[in-house]
Structure formats: C-alpha cells, structure tokens
Design an enzyme around this catalytic site. Structure first.
Site, PDB file in Angstrom:
ATOM      1  N   LYS A  28       1.402 101.391 -23.379  1.00 22.24           N
ATOM      2  CA  LYS A  28       2.237 100.332 -23.962  1.00 22.24           C
ATOM      3  C   LYS A  28       3.522 100.933 -24.503  1.00 22.24           C
ATOM      4  CE  LYS A  28       0.923  97.635 -22.557  1.00 22.24           C
ATOM      5  NZ  LYS A  28      -0.264  97.468 -21.762  1.00 22.24           N
TER       6      LYS A  28
ATOM      7  N   ARG B 212       8.885  89.323 -12.034  1.00 19.72           N
ATOM      8  CA  ARG B 212       8.453  89.989 -10.801  1.00 19.72           C
ATOM      9  C   ARG B 212       9.458  91.021 -10.297  1.00 19.72           C
ATOM     10  NH1 ARG B 212       4.368  87.154  -8.311  1.00 19.72           N
ATOM     11  NH2 ARG B 212       4.870  88.179  -6.361  1.00 19.72           N
TER      12      ARG B 212
ATOM     13  N   HIS C  57      -7.794 121.483 -26.064  1.00 22.31           N
ATOM     14  CA  HIS C  57      -7.724 122.170 -24.767  1.00 22.31           C
ATOM     15  C   HIS C  57      -6.312 122.146 -24.194  1.00 22.31           C
ATOM     16  CE1 HIS C  57     -12.052 122.675 -24.667  1.00 22.31           C
ATOM     17  NE2 HIS C  57     -12.161 121.417 -25.054  1.00 22.31           N
TER      18      HIS C  57
ATOM     19  N   TRP D 206      12.967  93.236  -6.850  1.00 22.34           N
ATOM     20  CA  TRP D 206      12.534  94.555  -7.306  1.00 22.34           C
ATOM     21  C   TRP D 206      12.733  95.453  -6.089  1.00 22.34           C
ATOM     22  CZ3 TRP D 206       8.948  98.403  -6.165  1.00 22.34           C
ATOM     23  CH2 TRP D 206       8.712  99.342  -7.182  1.00 22.34           C
TER      24      TRP D 206
ATOM     25  N   ASN E  53       9.695  88.652  -0.021  1.00 26.57           N
ATOM     26  CA  ASN E  53       8.943  89.463  -0.982  1.00 26.57           C
ATOM     27  C   ASN E  53       7.912  90.242  -0.178  1.00 26.57           C
ATOM     28  OD1 ASN E  53       7.310  90.450  -3.076  1.00 26.57           O
ATOM     29  ND2 ASN E  53       6.218  88.516  -3.297  1.00 26.57           N
ATOM     30  N   GLY E  54       7.983  91.566  -0.237  1.00 26.55           N
ATOM     31  CA  GLY E  54       7.024  92.381   0.517  1.00 26.55           C
ATOM     32  C   GLY E  54       7.734  93.542   1.184  1.00 26.55           C
TER      33      GLY E  54
ATOM     34  N   GLU F  26       5.908 102.322 -21.597  1.00 24.82           N
ATOM     35  CA  GLU F  26       6.510 101.393 -20.636  1.00 24.82           C
ATOM     36  C   GLU F  26       7.572 100.492 -21.252  1.00 24.82           C
ATOM     37  OE1 GLU F  26       3.973  98.526 -18.622  1.00 24.82           O
ATOM     38  OE2 GLU F  26       2.682  98.380 -20.364  1.00 24.82           O
TER      39      GLU F  26
ATOM     40  N   CYS G  59       9.316  91.065  -6.545  1.00 21.11           N
ATOM     41  CA  CYS G  59      10.312  90.109  -6.076  1.00 21.11           C
ATOM     42  C   CYS G  59       9.759  88.698  -6.273  1.00 21.11           C
ATOM     43  CB  CYS G  59      10.687  90.252  -4.607  1.00 21.11           C
ATOM     44  SG  CYS G  59      11.433  91.822  -4.207  1.00 21.11           S
TER      45      CYS G  59
ATOM     46  N   GLU H 140      -4.401 103.135 -23.397  1.00 25.85           N
ATOM     47  CA  GLU H 140      -3.673 101.868 -23.365  1.00 25.85           C
ATOM     48  C   GLU H 140      -2.526 101.874 -24.386  1.00 25.85           C
ATOM     49  OE1 GLU H 140      -3.357  99.588 -21.405  1.00 25.85           O
ATOM     50  OE2 GLU H 140      -2.672  97.833 -22.495  1.00 25.85           O
TER      51      GLU H 140
ATOM     52  N   LYS I  23       6.055  92.814 -12.896  1.00 20.83           N
ATOM     53  CA  LYS I  23       4.750  92.342 -13.364  1.00 20.83           C
ATOM     54  C   LYS I  23       3.666  92.476 -12.289  1.00 20.83           C
ATOM     55  CE  LYS I  23       2.129  90.366 -16.438  1.00 20.83           C
ATOM     56  NZ  LYS I  23       1.683  91.262 -17.510  1.00 20.83           N
TER      57      LYS I  23
END
Ligand code: M6R
Length: 614
Positions: free
Chosen positions: A491, A27, A510, A75, A101-102, A494, A2, A487, A609
């Site tokens: 990428k 955010r 395996h 968010w 925000n929180g 997402e 947020c 990584e 983010k």
C-alpha cells in the site's frame, strides 16, 4: 487495462463519453481520446497525452457534436504515452477509427505484411495495425465491414476489446472482445458500450456481457445482434445490473481510496451477509456446497492470485491449514503459469481476484483447468472473466472498488476465504464445535471492530505526518500478521512511492536488520497471540539499532507502548481473524502519507486497476 466507451443513440455522445471515460480512468490514464461523427458526416478525432481532463481542455471550442462516438483512456503497452499513440486510431484511408483494450501479440508480422502492401503507420501501437488489417481485408475481399472484422479477428493472436466506427455509416458501431471485458448497455433507442458497467449504470440497467470471440453489431433503430468470429448467430442474454450509481461516486470523500477504507464495516458485513448465522451455527457458502466432497478429499489446495489478492491468499493458506488441515500452496499466478507446475486432478485451485480480469490469474486458471483440477473463484466483479472461467465460486460483494490501491477488496476476500475454510473444516470434522461456534461470533463482530479502528484516523494521520518524508520503510509481522506486513508495504509503495518492504519479523535478522538506523520507520503488528513475545523481541532488536517503531497492538497493551515510538490500538479478536482488523491502520497510514506527499492517491503513476496484460 485501458478503458473503452462507445455511444450510439439520439443524445449528444460527447458528454456521455467523457463522463464514461472519467469513470473508467482507473483502468489507465496515460492518454485519452475520442472520435465523433457529426451530422454532416465529418469524423472528428481528438486525443491527448495525460488524463481525461486534459482531453476535455483540448476539445474545448472544437466541434464535439454527434450522436455516435467512441472514447478511450490508455494504459500504454506498445509505444510511449504521447498524443500520436493515443486512441482512437485511423485506418489507412481514415474512414475507419478504432479503440482497443488488450494486446495484439502477432502485430509485428501483420504490420510487416501490411507495410509490403503499401500501408503506412502513424503510431507505434498494435491497435493501428489491427484497424489497417480490417480495412485491407474489407477492400481486397470486397466485404462488408462486419465480415472484414470477423476475418481479421481470426488472424489475430492476443487479447482485444475493440469498438469500430465507420465514417460512411452513421448508424452502426461494431464491438468485439476476447480476453478483455466488454459490456453493452441497452437503453431506449440507444446503446452504450464500455469496459465495465460504470459508464452505463445511470442510463440503463439492461446489459449484455459480450463473450470471447463475439462481435456485437450495434445499429440505430435495430435490436442488438451478436455473431461469433466463426459467423454463428448468438441470442443476446440481457442481465439486469445490480450496481447503484452511488457506489461509483466519491460520496463526499476526497478520494475513492478513503471512501473505500471507510466502507469496510459495511463491505465486510456484505461479504458475510446471508452466509453466516452465529445463532444457529449455520454457514451457507452457495458456491462451495456442490464441491464439498471435492474440498474434503482435496490432496491440497493451490491458490493463484496477484498483488493484494495474493496477500489475501497467504492469509487463506494459514486458515485452511489451521481449520481444515488441508495443505495449501500460494502461487503468484504469473510464475505458476510459466513453470510447468505439478497439478493433480484432485487439486482444488482457488483463484482470487478483485477485478476478475487479471490476465496472469486467468492464464493460471486455464492451465490448471487443462490438468483437470477443480477451479474455485473468489472475485468481486460480478460476471467478470475469472468468475466465468471457474467451475464455481463465491463473490466477495465488496461493491465497486475504484481506487487503484486495493483496500475493501482485501478485507472482503479474507472474510470470504475465512468462511470457506470454516465451512470445509466443519464438513471434514477438523474443528471442534465449540471453537467453530466461537469463531462465527467473532467473525460477526469484525465490522464493529473495524469501525473502532477507523475512529483512530486522526491519530494515524498524525503518525503519517511524522513519517511522510521517509525514503524507506519496513513492515514486520509474524503468523497471520505476516501477509498484512506485505500488504502494508505494498500500500505504501504503490501510492506514496516510498520504498517499503514487508518481512516475517523473525527474518529481519537474516538481512534487513542491516538497513535499520535512526531514519528507518519500522511498522510492526504486535497483537496478543502465539507469537507475541517473539515479536516483542524483534521490536527490541530494532530499538537497539535506533529504528523507529510504529506498532499495532491489542487494546490495553502497555508493554509494547513502553518500547514504541507510536502505537495504534485495535480491539481484541481471535488470532486467526486479526488481519481483518490490523490491516486498517496500514491502509489509513499509506493514504495520509500519499496525500501529504501530493501523490495522486486514486491513480498512482504507472499503475492501472485491472491488469489485463501479462
Ligand atoms: O483484480 P485483482 O485482484 O486480480 O488484481 C491483482 C493486483 O493487480 C492488485 O491487487 C494490485 O496489486 C493492487 N494495486 C494492489 O493494491
């Protein structure tokens, strides 16, 4: 998660708030909302599910006047993303509005109490409960708003960055924070409030970072006042912002992610600037010097981080063990904080975070601190919560990273961690002088080598077009390339929503080998080094099952070319530094695939983010 923004001054608030919200949209972008107090004392609240542009379209033609206002980009945590759950939220009387925000963890019990006292709620959010509580206290205790905020915040469990506006007070904003970030910009006869400095930087460079459990009283024509929630007066400490406006704009690129990928020669250079001198063999790591002996005597190093930062931590594990001979454990912060880990006072904990706000990493730090360990931070955002919670640290200096998918932050983190490991190795005497010197030269050459890889963008774009419709992808690597495989997979998944997995190449047999058929692209790092022949064998195993091989190889390698469907050549470097160069093709590849699939590259679905909730 947020983004919050507030303005009080002599300009029209709406354009400043909207621009600020667009800068903070990284955010969270589930919904956006705004509240403005016009000169007739009318409070106008507009909120809409979706992005800030949808809010703008909705507000068109409506009264958007006023020199005081607050805005929010969400968010979603409590309650689905819809118009009603969007912020700002009203109090019961509708005289107060608040953005938040929180997470208010004890909102359910607070809500129950308020409901019994006759409050009714429009939304499913925890935020609405808090603003009702503040008003309830104000009315029943007959208090001024500032005091009611103080009393309410003493009852709250959880995290908050809030801004409150009172319909009957056109000259005051109240802002408070705990656990979520908040910056206050001080201009000439005007104030700006935001989750980070990006909405503020073009108006003023003078900012105050609010600390946890502090309340800012922002009053027209008066100096900024700060009190703690225990009613202690605090003298605001004014910082000068170093951020430049260009750093947070796209600068001609289609997306922030692409700009940030292309910035890497510079950002990697910046992360070593002033720290490394290959001519003299000098390595100066400001944050570490004071703790040199601790590092040298450390029984082990624990690394805590999330996501891409965790991958950088894995690279660091290899580096510290190889150069400095210190055992390293790399932990997901979210697991570490809840599993009663064994932590010794002689342990060094390295917390890695781009944003410096990740809730799980912060909690892991607090846990390790409580056991007496020394905490070292590797953060990108200056003045962030993690940077402040650690005993010492080194900033990565990558500059603002706005694309949700982390790119330049990763290479900057790995650069700083490499320098740290080398510095400790030198102090401990675990590295030969000649090798140390050679590595310093090699590190200095990395920005140029990244530049070389970026020149292959067109080739990588072509490869991307071949695999843009894939449903699955496998990324393989061994040794230093294993974290890069993870990584690469992160990428791709997402931003393009293709299911992708990263594996140590030898682990393929395996289990994941069962997935391989002619439809499966397998992205392999097969650069020259200790594991080269073994990776070549893994490639053969994939080919034998008709999988498609896309290999990153050392320039001039014809052997892997002969057995691959596509190769991307990268310049040769020391094996321990390969991740800094080999990750670039995977970043570009994911970017192009996501663009080709029509995905929102900078703001992928469901993500934000800064993950400030656990
Ligand atoms: O700000 P942090 O480095 O603490 O963030 C950690 C993760 O949330 C972050 O790396 C996330 O995984 C990115 N979206 C990866 O691209």
């Amino acid at each position: 998660m947020c983004g919050i923004v507030g303005y009080l001054g002599n300009k029209e608030a709406y354009p400043i708030l909207i621009k600020g919200l667009k800068r903070l949209e990284y955010r969270g972008y589930d919904s956006a909302g705004i509240a403005l107090l016009n000169k007739n004392g009318e409070l106008n609240v507009y909120k809409k599910k979706g992005k800030v542009s949808e809010l703008e379209a909705f507000a068109k033609g409506k009264d958007i006047t006023g020199t005081m206002g607050i805005g929010h980009t969400r968010w979603a945590t409590h309650g689905e993303p819809n118009d009603v759950n969007s912020h700002p939220h009203y109090s019961q009387s509708k005289n107060l509005v608040m953005i938040h925000n929180g997470i208010i963890e004890n909102y359910a019990s607070l809500k129950e109490g308020l409901t019994k006292r006759g409050h009714t709620f429009m939304s499913q959010t925890d935020t609405e409960v808090l603003i009702h509580l503040i008003e309830d206290i104000r009315q029943h205790e007959n208090m001024k708003l500032g005091h009611a905020v103080m009393v309410a915040l003493n009852q709250v469990i959880g995290a908050y960055a809030i801004v409150i506006m009172d319909k009957n007070d056109p000259d005051t904003l109240f802002a408070a924070k705990k656990g979520s970030p908040m910056v206050i910009g001080i201009g000439k006869d005007e104030y700006f409030i935001a989750s980070d400095a990006s909405p503020i930087v073009e108006y003023t460079k003078n900012v105050v970072y609010l600390e946890d459990e502090q309340i800012a009283i922002v009053r027209r024509g008066e100096e900024l006042k700060i009190r703690t929630i225990k009613d202690k007066e605090i003298t605001p400490y004014i910082h000068e912002l170093e951020m430049e406006l260009e750093a947070i704009e796209k600068g001609g690129y289609d997306h922030f992610m692409l700009k940030e990928i292309y910035e890497q020669p510079r950002s990697v250079f910046d992360s070593m600037r002033g720290r490394l001198n290959s001519e003299t063999g000098h390595l100066k790591m400001g944050g570490i010097e004071e703790y040199e002996t601790k590092f040298s005597n450390a029984r082990r190093i624990l690394i805590v981080a999330c996501g891409t930062s965790w991958h950088a931590g894995l690279v660091a594990e290899y580096l510290f063990e190889e150069y400095a001979r210190i055992p390293v454990e790399v932990e997901y912060a979210s697991e570490f904080r809840y599993r009663n880990p064994v932590i010794y006072p002689e342990d060094i904990v390295i917390a890695i975070s781009q944003s410096g706000e990740t809730a799980d990493t912060l909690a892991a730090i607090e846990l390790a601190k409580s056991k007496g360990a020394t905490i070292f931070g590797v953060c990108n955002v200056v003045g962030s919560s993690i940077a402040r919670a650690t005993h010492a640290g080194s900033y990565t200096h990558a500059g603002p990273e706005i694309g949700v998918a982390s790119t330049k932050a990763f290479t900057a983190q790995v650069t700083v961690l490499t320098l740290m490991a080398l510095h400790v190795a030198k102090v401990k005497g675990t590295i030969a002088e000649s090798r140390y010197r050679q590595l310093l030269y090699e590190i200095e050459a990395i920005p140029q080598k990244i530049e070389e890889v970026l020149k292959q963008n067109e080739l990588i774009k072509k490869i991307a077009s071949t695999y843009q419709h894939a449903s699955n992808a496998l990324y393989l690597g061994r040794g230093y390339s294993f974290p890069v495989a993870l990584e690469g997979a992160l990428k791709l998944k997402e931003i393009s929503y293709i299911h992708a997995e990263g594996y140590p190449a030898a682990e393929m047999k395996h289990g994941p080998i069962a997935l391989i058929d002619e439809e499966m692209p397998v992205f392999v790092i097969a650069t020259k080094g200790a594991n080269y022949e073994k990776v070549v064998s893994n490639i053969q195993e994939v080919k034998a099952r008709k999988g498609k091989i896309i290999a990153v190889v050392t320039a001039g390698d014809h052997d892997v070319k002969g057995m691959s469907d596509h190769v991307i050549e990268i310049p040769e470097t020391d094996e321990t530094l390969v991740p800094l160069v080999s990750v670039i093709p995977w970043q570009l590849l994911s970017y192009h695939i996501a663009v080709m699939r029509g995905c929102n590259v900078d703001q992928p679905r469901n993500l934000a983010k800064s993950v400030t909730v656990e």
